[in-house]
Design a protein around this motif. Sequence first.
Motif, short mmCIF file in Angstrom:
data_model
loop_
_atom_site.label_atom_id
_atom_site.label_comp_id
_atom_site.label_asym_id
_atom_site.label_seq_id
_atom_site.Cartn_x
_atom_site.Cartn_y
_atom_site.Cartn_z
N ARG A 69 0.83 -1.22 0.00
CA ARG A 69 0.00 0.00 0.00
C ARG A 69 0.86 1.26 0.00
NH1 ARG A 69 -2.87 -3.08 3.72
NH2 ARG A 69 -1.98 -1.92 5.47
N GLU A 122 -3.95 -8.02 -1.26
CA GLU A 122 -3.64 -6.60 -1.03
C GLU A 122 -2.94 -5.99 -2.24
OE1 GLU A 122 -3.92 -3.10 0.72
OE2 GLU A 122 -4.61 -4.90 1.76
N ALA A 163 -4.08 -2.83 -4.55
CA ALA A 163 -3.31 -1.59 -4.44
C ALA A 163 -2.49 -1.23 -5.68
CB ALA A 163 -2.36 -1.67 -3.24
#
Length: 176
Positions: free
Chosen positions: A85, A110, A114
Amino acid sequence: MDSSIPFSRLALIGVGYIGGSAVLAARRAGLIGSVTGYDVDPQAGPLARARGVVDEMADSAEAAAAGASLVLLAAPVQSLAGLVRRIAGRLAPMATVIDVGSVKQPVVLEADAALPGGRFVGCHPMAGAEHMGVGAADPEIFAGRVCFLCPSDRTNADAARAAALFWQGLGCQVAS
């Protein structure tokens, strides 16, 4: 920079045993140009420079990743999703991001959320020993070992090829 070098600039986020070993092996194989490192431990930098692992240290993961053609996430697995991130907005458009963590699903999910364009390839090299820190880095640990690539449905084909090229260059047999 020499255009025959596959990765002109590598960012090493997590300057320790596995990441340092990967960089030393990649340098020996002629896969990488310059290396910018980042680590939360300020003592990792001077030793990493002395060992030839990094050319320079950045003061943040974001600064290390900026402009890199390949980003190697070699930090503790519980920190990888947060690092993805953090660096997402600083990546070059065609940068490939790989990791060395043993846990894949949370990191891949994730990264897919991202990172633009499917540029993340989860990787799990089956290498290493009970060592810690960049001082123990050993370019031989990948020779003849298996590295599992864990692309998602969103992984860009160029990123998957780049990850395979990197690990094969280190002497790994790549498996998916």
